[in-house]
Design a protein around this motif. Sequence first.
Motif, PDB file in Angstrom:
ATOM      1  N   THR A 294      -0.245 -10.235  -0.994  1.00  0.00           N
ATOM      2  CA  THR A 294       0.517 -10.634   0.272  1.00  0.00           C
ATOM      3  C   THR A 294       1.999 -10.010   0.116  1.00  0.00           C
ATOM      4  O   THR A 294       2.652  -9.578   0.784  1.00  0.00           O
ATOM      5  CB  THR A 294       0.558 -11.964   0.304  1.00  0.00           C
ATOM      6  N   LYS A 295       2.656 -10.119  -1.185  1.00  0.00           N
ATOM      7  CA  LYS A 295       3.977 -10.032  -1.474  1.00  0.00           C
ATOM      8  C   LYS A 295       4.053  -8.493  -1.466  1.00  0.00           C
ATOM      9  O   LYS A 295       5.115  -8.083  -1.091  1.00  0.00           O
ATOM     10  CB  LYS A 295       4.175 -10.589  -2.907  1.00  0.00           C
ATOM     11  N   ALA A 296       2.995  -7.831  -2.157  1.00  0.00           N
ATOM     12  CA  ALA A 296       3.309  -6.406  -2.501  1.00  0.00           C
ATOM     13  C   ALA A 296       3.173  -5.640  -0.820  1.00  0.00           C
ATOM     14  O   ALA A 296       3.763  -4.817  -0.489  1.00  0.00           O
ATOM     15  CB  ALA A 296       2.195  -5.828  -3.170  1.00  0.00           C
ATOM     16  N   VAL A 297       2.267  -6.365   0.181  1.00  0.00           N
ATOM     17  CA  VAL A 297       2.090  -5.792   1.537  1.00  0.00           C
ATOM     18  C   VAL A 297       3.419  -5.807   2.114  1.00  0.00           C
ATOM     19  O   VAL A 297       3.877  -4.981   2.926  1.00  0.00           O
ATOM     20  CB  VAL A 297       1.035  -6.436   2.240  1.00  0.00           C
ATOM     21  N   GLN A 298       3.983  -7.186   1.989  1.00  0.00           N
ATOM     22  CA  GLN A 298       5.269  -7.238   2.734  1.00  0.00           C
ATOM     23  C   GLN A 298       6.517  -6.488   2.159  1.00  0.00           C
ATOM     24  O   GLN A 298       7.466  -6.246   2.906  1.00  0.00           O
ATOM     25  CB  GLN A 298       5.610  -8.948   2.757  1.00  0.00           C
ATOM     26  N   GLU A 299       6.487  -6.253   0.958  1.00  0.00           N
ATOM     27  CA  GLU A 299       7.406  -5.555   0.297  1.00  0.00           C
ATOM     28  C   GLU A 299       7.209  -3.881   0.887  1.00  0.00           C
ATOM     29  O   GLU A 299       8.236  -3.113   1.111  1.00  0.00           O
ATOM     30  CB  GLU A 299       7.394  -5.311  -1.084  1.00  0.00           C
ATOM     31  N   LEU A 300       5.850  -3.584   1.123  1.00  0.00           N
ATOM     32  CA  LEU A 300       5.610  -2.218   1.553  1.00  0.00           C
ATOM     33  C   LEU A 300       6.168  -2.143   3.050  1.00  0.00           C
ATOM     34  O   LEU A 300       6.546  -1.149   3.458  1.00  0.00           O
ATOM     35  CB  LEU A 300       4.493  -1.738   1.366  1.00  0.00           C
ATOM     36  N   ASP A 301       5.702  -3.154   3.951  1.00  0.00           N
ATOM     37  CA  ASP A 301       5.975  -3.215   5.241  1.00  0.00           C
ATOM     38  C   ASP A 301       6.205  -4.622   5.641  1.00  0.00           C
ATOM     39  O   ASP A 301       5.590  -5.470   5.840  1.00  0.00           O
ATOM     40  CB  ASP A 301       4.571  -2.755   5.892  1.00  0.00           C
ATOM     41  N   PRO A 302       7.534  -4.977   5.595  1.00  0.00           N
ATOM     42  CA  PRO A 302       8.057  -6.266   6.037  1.00  0.00           C
ATOM     43  C   PRO A 302       7.646  -6.830   7.277  1.00  0.00           C
ATOM     44  O   PRO A 302       7.531  -7.844   7.722  1.00  0.00           O
ATOM     45  CB  PRO A 302       9.509  -6.169   6.088  1.00  0.00           C
ATOM     46  N   SER A 303       7.289  -5.950   8.342  1.00  0.00           N
ATOM     47  CA  SER A 303       6.713  -6.246   9.672  1.00  0.00           C
ATOM     48  C   SER A 303       5.238  -6.975   9.852  1.00  0.00           C
ATOM     49  O   SER A 303       5.023  -7.623  10.635  1.00  0.00           O
ATOM     50  CB  SER A 303       6.880  -5.023  10.643  1.00  0.00           C
ATOM     51  N   ARG A 304       4.546  -6.594   8.647  1.00  0.00           N
ATOM     52  CA  ARG A 304       3.210  -7.052   8.569  1.00  0.00           C
ATOM     53  C   ARG A 304       2.922  -8.212   8.043  1.00  0.00           C
ATOM     54  O   ARG A 304       3.387  -8.729   7.039  1.00  0.00           O
ATOM     55  CB  ARG A 304       2.573  -6.060   7.729  1.00  0.00           C
ATOM     56  N   ASP A 305       2.289  -9.027   8.545  1.00  0.00           N
ATOM     57  CA  ASP A 305       1.822 -10.301   8.546  1.00  0.00           C
ATOM     58  C   ASP A 305       0.500 -10.153   7.954  1.00  0.00           C
ATOM     59  O   ASP A 305      -0.213  -9.598   8.138  1.00  0.00           O
ATOM     60  CB  ASP A 305       1.557 -11.276   9.787  1.00  0.00           C
ATOM     61  N   VAL A 306       0.322 -11.276   6.706  1.00  0.00           N
ATOM     62  CA  VAL A 306      -0.924 -11.131   6.054  1.00  0.00           C
ATOM     63  C   VAL A 306      -1.665 -12.688   6.006  1.00  0.00           C
ATOM     64  O   VAL A 306      -1.387 -13.624   5.430  1.00  0.00           O
ATOM     65  CB  VAL A 306      -0.571 -10.850   4.521  1.00  0.00           C
ATOM     66  N   PRO A 307      -2.680 -12.897   7.035  1.00  0.00           N
ATOM     67  CA  PRO A 307      -3.446 -14.067   7.010  1.00  0.00           C
ATOM     68  C   PRO A 307      -4.269 -14.097   5.707  1.00  0.00           C
ATOM     69  O   PRO A 307      -4.949 -13.116   5.492  1.00  0.00           O
ATOM     70  CB  PRO A 307      -4.155 -13.894   8.153  1.00  0.00           C
ATOM     71  N   ALA A 308      -4.078 -14.799   4.809  1.00  0.00           N
ATOM     72  CA  ALA A 308      -4.895 -14.857   3.479  1.00  0.00           C
ATOM     73  C   ALA A 308      -5.703 -16.468   3.492  1.00  0.00           C
ATOM     74  O   ALA A 308      -5.191 -17.383   3.917  1.00  0.00           O
ATOM     75  CB  ALA A 308      -4.112 -14.767   2.382  1.00  0.00           C
ATOM     76  N   GLU A 309      -6.681 -16.118   2.848  1.00  0.00           N
ATOM     77  CA  GLU A 309      -7.849 -17.375   2.434  1.00  0.00           C
ATOM     78  C   GLU A 309      -8.427 -17.293   1.244  1.00  0.00           C
ATOM     79  O   GLU A 309      -8.575 -16.189   0.658  1.00  0.00           O
ATOM     80  CB  GLU A 309      -8.671 -17.734   3.495  1.00  0.00           C
ATOM     81  N   CYS A 310      -8.163 -18.210   0.265  1.00  0.00           N
ATOM     82  CA  CYS A 310      -8.787 -18.475  -0.957  1.00  0.00           C
ATOM     83  C   CYS A 310      -9.901 -19.359  -0.968  1.00  0.00           C
ATOM     84  O   CYS A 310      -9.905 -20.506  -0.468  1.00  0.00           O
ATOM     85  CB  CYS A 310      -7.690 -18.880  -2.080  1.00  0.00           C
ATOM     86  N   ALA A 311     -11.109 -18.809  -1.818  1.00  0.00           N
ATOM     87  CA  ALA A 311     -12.135 -19.623  -2.109  1.00  0.00           C
ATOM     88  C   ALA A 311     -12.062 -20.085  -3.488  1.00  0.00           C
ATOM     89  O   ALA A 311     -12.199 -19.035  -4.184  1.00  0.00           O
ATOM     90  CB  ALA A 311     -13.533 -18.841  -1.776  1.00  0.00           C
ATOM     91  N   ASN A 312     -12.135 -21.269  -3.698  1.00  0.00           N
ATOM     92  CA  ASN A 312     -12.208 -21.784  -4.913  1.00  0.00           C
ATOM     93  C   ASN A 312     -13.356 -22.300  -5.629  1.00  0.00           C
ATOM     94  O   ASN A 312     -13.887 -23.375  -5.020  1.00  0.00           O
ATOM     95  CB  ASN A 312     -10.877 -22.814  -5.128  1.00  0.00           C
ATOM     96  N   GLY A 313     -14.056 -21.335  -6.247  1.00  0.00           N
ATOM     97  CA  GLY A 313     -15.362 -21.696  -6.923  1.00  0.00           C
ATOM     98  C   GLY A 313     -16.553 -20.876  -5.956  1.00  0.00           C
ATOM     99  O   GLY A 313     -16.392 -20.747  -5.047  1.00  0.00           O
ATOM    100  N   LEU A 314     -17.548 -20.705  -6.599  1.00  0.00           N
ATOM    101  CA  LEU A 314     -18.487 -20.076  -6.028  1.00  0.00           C
ATOM    102  C   LEU A 314     -19.213 -20.339  -4.766  1.00  0.00           C
ATOM    103  O   LEU A 314     -19.558 -19.745  -3.881  1.00  0.00           O
ATOM    104  CB  LEU A 314     -19.622 -19.571  -7.262  1.00  0.00           C
ATOM    105  N   GLU A 315     -19.428 -21.738  -4.733  1.00  0.00           N
ATOM    106  CA  GLU A 315     -19.896 -22.343  -3.516  1.00  0.00           C
ATOM    107  C   GLU A 315     -19.039 -22.187  -2.185  1.00  0.00           C
ATOM    108  O   GLU A 315     -19.370 -21.657  -1.360  1.00  0.00           O
ATOM    109  CB  GLU A 315     -20.051 -23.821  -3.606  1.00  0.00           C
ATOM    110  N   GLU A 316     -17.622 -22.070  -2.554  1.00  0.00           N
ATOM    111  CA  GLU A 316     -16.746 -21.958  -1.448  1.00  0.00           C
ATOM    112  C   GLU A 316     -16.671 -20.400  -1.155  1.00  0.00           C
ATOM    113  O   GLU A 316     -16.645 -19.945   0.147  1.00  0.00           O
ATOM    114  CB  GLU A 316     -15.200 -22.281  -1.807  1.00  0.00           C
ATOM    115  N   CYS A 317     -16.959 -19.787  -2.298  1.00  0.00           N
ATOM    116  CA  CYS A 317     -17.077 -18.103  -2.122  1.00  0.00           C
ATOM    117  C   CYS A 317     -17.980 -18.014  -1.018  1.00  0.00           C
ATOM    118  O   CYS A 317     -17.794 -16.885  -0.245  1.00  0.00           O
ATOM    119  CB  CYS A 317     -17.228 -17.551  -3.206  1.00  0.00           C
ATOM    120  N   MET A 318     -19.278 -18.411  -1.371  1.00  0.00           N
ATOM    121  CA  MET A 318     -20.442 -18.411  -0.361  1.00  0.00           C
ATOM    122  C   MET A 318     -20.114 -18.610   1.116  1.00  0.00           C
ATOM    123  O   MET A 318     -20.452 -17.910   2.037  1.00  0.00           O
ATOM    124  CB  MET A 318     -21.819 -18.952  -0.861  1.00  0.00           C
ATOM    125  N   LYS A 319     -19.445 -19.805   1.147  1.00  0.00           N
ATOM    126  CA  LYS A 319     -19.134 -20.087   2.525  1.00  0.00           C
ATOM    127  C   LYS A 319     -18.024 -19.259   3.374  1.00  0.00           C
ATOM    128  O   LYS A 319     -18.038 -19.188   4.636  1.00  0.00           O
ATOM    129  CB  LYS A 319     -18.271 -21.673   2.361  1.00  0.00           C
TER     130      LYS A 319
END
Lengths: 500, 84
Positions: free
Chosen positions: A411-436
């Motif tokens: 996200t930080k790198a995207v915004q440094e390259l293009d400050p206008s760009r918004d980065v919606p991000a989500e993290c899955a913690n553990g394999l079960e969450e990954c699958m969901k």
Amino acid sequence: MNGNYRPIINIRRKVFTEIARLAYEELDPVTHLEESIFTIIPGEVAQFRESVFKERAIVGERMRMGLGLPMRKASEHDRLSKGIEKIDTNERVVMHPLVEVIPFACEACPTKGFLVTNNCRKCLAHPCVQVCPVNAVSIGKYQAEINQEKCIRCGRCREACPYSAIVGFDRPCASVCGVKAIGSDYLGRALIDQEKCVACGMCLVKCPFGAIADKTEIYQLVKAMKKGAKIYAAIAPAFVGQFGPLVTPDILFEAIRQLGMEDVVEVSLGADVETISEAKEFLEKVPEERPFLGTSCCPAWAFAARKNYPELASCISDSATPMMATARRIKREHPDAAVVFIGPCIAKKNEASQVQVRSLIDFVITFEELMGMFAAKGLELPEVEGRSRQDQASATGRNFAVTGGVAAAVTKAVQELDPSRDVPAECANGLEECMKLLKLAQLGKKDGYLLEGMGCPSGCIGGPGTLLPVNKAAKQVEEFAKQSPYASALQNVLALETKR
Amino acid sequence: MQKLHVQICVGTHCTMMGAMDILDKAEELVHAFPEQPIEIEMVKCLQDCKNEKNTAPVVIINQHKYRRATAQQVMEKMMEVIQL
């Protein structure tokens, strides 16, 4: 790693130490294998199981797997040392399947279910009976009873009981398996479906009987060093603090050199390279060409995606993983080098055996296995004099080891390259969450997103090959990240000059 | 209130055999009893393992040495002093 499972962890680590010792002392593994088992399980009084012979038999299979050999079948006659000549080499040996249940070490725990305990007061209201949708609960002579054949394991009775008299249970191995790869054999013992398994190693850490083990490459790695191979260590970002509170990164890197390796490179440098390329990929391709971008660094997450959602595979970044980027840099600078990845991860062993990675990564070992090598070599870590070391990675690259760190870096790198760009991000913690998360992504609910998948809870610092409790590891990684002179991947001159 | 001095060896063998878990649990007791004078010290190899096999982890509590220490044992010995 779970510190409350001490006896199991210690046996595992003694196996690693013995294997490293066989290689360092150039002992013939055929003749010394049984002696090693006696060193690990001495005496004639069983400590953990019904007999010392069974304990030794289990350690025997662990030793075989530790050497890279397949497990034997209890039903077939084979020498303990069968096949050892094939793995007595200084190169990686074929590993599949990587993680296996040692059948006669498994106690065949009952599968998921609910049970009425003697906390039951046989109360008048008996809400357990009232809430059961399949009429499986009845009031017996002394307490409520659950008909296991009717029960659909919904858990409503447990929720309803005012005395907490109903308990739910599951096999520890199956309960932590995010890809539901654990079934049963004909004796009710756990059996891993290798088609589904992504080798995250969580079952191995969670089994309270220590019945699950993985194969290692310790023996072949030490043999390669003994033969004079120029080995470079690529060490994963989660390494900080793993080898004891007195062992600074300077000391650790020097200790690794004293084991017989040429030098050590932070994989966080490769993380910076990946960050930059994933940021560019996100800017160029999401959402026009690809609905979302999944990070590529965690092999358990990447394997789980490829195995279960092949149609989404193209959305997992095709940038090189930090491990690959680091190895590529090492091999460009030192064409005659061999690379060992040292990390908290078992799944990396699988990643390294893939066709496109095999030429880059020669060996993969875990922090625990490295600790076994230090012990076998008799290296007293806190006594080692550290040499000053060049910072190779940015703060965001070093934070790859903790859940959320990868998405934050990209996200930080995207915004440094293009400050206008918004980065919606989500993290899955553990394999079960990954699958969901993958399921939601497949349904189109994560379009435009950057998705970070971490197969281990808390991220790499929660990996199966770690030594340090997770809460402490998180602080150590954060502290080390702050010491970097580069705040982000794009500021890291070393990463900028390293092409993918 | 008796002073409590806990020395935990964090050499190679002791770290491998669980010194960091012991440290973690000992520190939990420091937080749980803030008024108690407890000093936790991480020490280099005490050389026990050089003469005899299977001694790790080694912990010294108020000058008394425990070999093959467990987190449970260390907590128990600490609590004996704390509860005095």
